[in-house]
Motif scaffolding. Structure first.
Motif, PDB file in Angstrom:
ATOM      1  N   UNK A 105      25.236  19.666  -2.124  1.00  0.00           N
ATOM      2  CA  UNK A 105      25.685  20.930  -2.708  1.00  0.00           C
ATOM      3  C   UNK A 105      24.963  22.119  -2.073  1.00  0.00           C
ATOM      4  N   UNK A 106      23.723  21.903  -1.629  1.00  0.00           N
ATOM      5  CA  UNK A 106      22.930  22.987  -1.037  1.00  0.00           C
ATOM      6  C   UNK A 106      23.581  23.499   0.254  1.00  0.00           C
ATOM      7  N   UNK A 107      24.275  22.594   0.979  1.00  0.00           N
ATOM      8  CA  UNK A 107      24.824  22.931   2.289  1.00  0.00           C
ATOM      9  C   UNK A 107      25.668  24.190   2.332  1.00  0.00           C
ATOM     10  N   UNK A 108      26.673  24.330   1.476  1.00  0.00           N
ATOM     11  CA  UNK A 108      27.544  25.508   1.548  1.00  0.00           C
ATOM     12  C   UNK A 108      26.945  26.758   0.893  1.00  0.00           C
ATOM     13  N   UNK A 109      25.735  26.667   0.339  1.00  0.00           N
ATOM     14  CA  UNK A 109      25.084  27.854  -0.219  1.00  0.00           C
ATOM     15  C   UNK A 109      24.207  28.510   0.839  1.00  0.00           C
ATOM     16  N   UNK A 110      23.438  27.693   1.568  1.00  0.00           N
ATOM     17  CA  UNK A 110      22.673  28.187   2.706  1.00  0.00           C
ATOM     18  C   UNK A 110      23.642  28.355   3.884  1.00  0.00           C
ATOM     19  N   UNK A 111      23.551  29.471   4.627  1.00  0.00           N
ATOM     20  CA  UNK A 111      24.524  29.704   5.709  1.00  0.00           C
ATOM     21  C   UNK A 111      24.386  28.691   6.833  1.00  0.00           C
ATOM     22  N   UNK A 112      25.534  28.436   7.539  1.00  0.00           N
ATOM     23  CA  UNK A 112      26.891  28.968   7.304  1.00  0.00           C
ATOM     24  C   UNK A 112      27.550  28.254   6.139  1.00  0.00           C
ATOM     25  N   UNK A 113      28.641  28.813   5.632  1.00  0.00           N
ATOM     26  CA  UNK A 113      29.273  28.275   4.437  1.00  0.00           C
ATOM     27  C   UNK A 113      30.782  28.463   4.503  1.00  0.00           C
ATOM     28  N   UNK A 114      31.510  27.370   4.494  1.00  0.00           N
ATOM     29  CA  UNK A 114      32.971  27.449   4.490  1.00  0.00           C
ATOM     30  C   UNK A 114      33.496  28.096   3.204  1.00  0.00           C
TER      31      UNK A 114
END
Length: 433
Positions: free
Chosen positions: A150-159
């Motif tokens: 879940x952390x991935x799309x909050x820290x840039x880049x984010x689809x």
């Protein structure tokens, strides 16, 4: 509402088609075409308006490019080298392999922009490592992989932030900057929960990496570690647009994997292109359906009607944000995140502007809500993905997800009511909001 009106019929048709199993994108396209026919609209003129509006909108191109970059990373050896580097950082502590799972998500967050890509790529490898020799239960490994992804799309880049920018006209660059602190805060809270759980369940201590091996592991991982630096450096230096930076990220991942690591064959290359095309087609169909349906919603003046309704309630900015959080958290349990971004969020944006809520801050709050929906039952797409990978019962995974979900909600509350926690970094780099 007139139940026999074209709009009412359209909503019923979309709902029925979706419940019958038709993809939501196709359901929205079908229902919206029916609306245009019932309303007597000229299909040719509507199509021309759409095409003219899309010709100058290059931001959507960033989505397939980030997906392609993630695919190149997963089929190459970049993922494996980065996991070894993460193990050097935190692997020697109790529950160290669980901490490695969190740290790798922070690093991979700067590369793919997709929670699903992280869970299915590096997350799959982490689950295998954690459950080997019975060190962690499959359900805990799966739950941790889901919440860290879940952390991935909050820290840039984010689809998701790219899609939010599409519907709100907020700056992608500043949205990316605004997600940095919330994403890192969420990761830190997850690490705190791992420490608590590790002590309670007596998680194993991993064998420390010998000091003599650390320089070699770091050197081998260094080209992969430079990918977020190259990507974000291109965006914030003003050298490229976010879309161009996404293309550079994909090219960089391919060059490093082929030339330096020599880990991608022609078969792998073709497989990456095919997998990226499938994912892009799925997202593209959803975006197309949502854009057509949003055209219908605009014709019906729904955003203005909701704005008038909420104005009549005399909500304060804080009250409105509470309403949005509750609405999105509930919808996140039932709907796919991209659909919420494209259909529901545009309805809230005019009211947010009228109440003086910064659209960059609002965008981060929205994206965090939607990410929580990925690990919230009963829909929880990430829960089903990690359950499929691990073979653990979905009920056990949900139980192990609970403590992490609590901390993630705490993080959401904090960023909702402390806007400066989200906006101070963009303001530091010139944002005037």
């Amino acid at each position: 509402m007139n139940l026999a009106s074209p709009f009412s019929i359209t909503v019923v048709v979309i709902t029925v088609l979706a419940f019958m199993g038709l993809p939501i994108g196709l359901s929205m396209i079908s229902g919206s075409i029916l609306y245009l026919w019932l309303a007597g609209a000229d299909m040719g003129i509507v199509a021309e308006q759409f095409l003219n509006g899309m010709y100058s909108n290059y931001v959507i191109l960033a989505v397939p490019l980030f997906i392609l970059a993630a695919e190149f990373m997963n089929v190459g050896s970049m993922t494996e080298r980065l996991l070894k580097f993460c193990n050097v950082l935190v692997g020697r502590f109790r529950g160290g392999l669980a901490q490695v799972n969190i740290v790798q998500s922070i690093i991979f967050a700067g590369m793919s922009g997709s929670a699903i890509a992280d869970a299915a790529g590096s997350g799959k490898m982490m689950q295998s490592m954690m459950t080997r020799d019975g060190r962690y239960t499959p359900s805990f490994a799966a739950a941790l992989t889901a919440v860290t992804a879940v952390v991935g799309p909050i820290i840039p880049p984010s689809i998701p932030m790219i899609i939010y920018s599409l519907v709100s006209d907020a700056s992608i660059g500043y949205l990316f900057l605004a997600g940095m602190v919330p994403g890192l805060l969420m990761a830190v809270l997850q690490m705190v929960q791992v420490v608590i759980t590790a002590r309670r369940k007596n998680f194993p201590v991993e064998e420390p990496v010998p000091l003599r091996e650390i320089p070699g592991i770091t050197v081998r991982a260094f080209p992969a570690l430079m990918m977020p630096v190259v990507l974000l450096g291109c965006i914030y230096s003003g050298v490229t647009t976010p879309t161009e930076a996404a293309a550079i990220a994909a090219a960089y991942a391919l060059i490093i994997s082929v030339v330096l690591y020599r880990s991608i064959s022609l078969k792998d290359f073709y497989g990456s292109l095919a997998a990226s095309a499938k994912s892009t087609a799925s997202i593209g169909m959803l975006i197309a359906g949502a854009l057509v349906f949003n055209y219908v919603v605009t014709i019906e003046n729904i955003p203005h009607s909701i704005r008038v309704l909420l104005t009549g309630w005399e909500l304060s900015p804080a009250g409105f944000l509470i309403l949005v959080n509750v609405t999105l958290l509930v919808l996140g349990c039932l709907l796919e995140g991209t659909a919420i971004l494209l259909i529901i969020v545009p309805v809230f944006i005019p009211t947010a502007q009228a109440l003086g809520i910064d659209l960059v801050h609002f965008g981060v709050v929205v994206v965090v809500n939607i990410m929580l929906g990925l690990v919230t039952p009963p829909y929880g797409l990430l829960l089903f993905i990690v359950a499929n990978i691990s073979g653990a019962p979905i009920k056990s995974i949900i139980v192990d997800t609970g403590p992490f979900l609590f901390w993630m909600v705490v993080c959401l509350i904090f960023i909702t009511f402390v806007p400066d926690s989200v906006l101070w970094l963009p303001r530091l780099l010139g944002y005037q909001g």
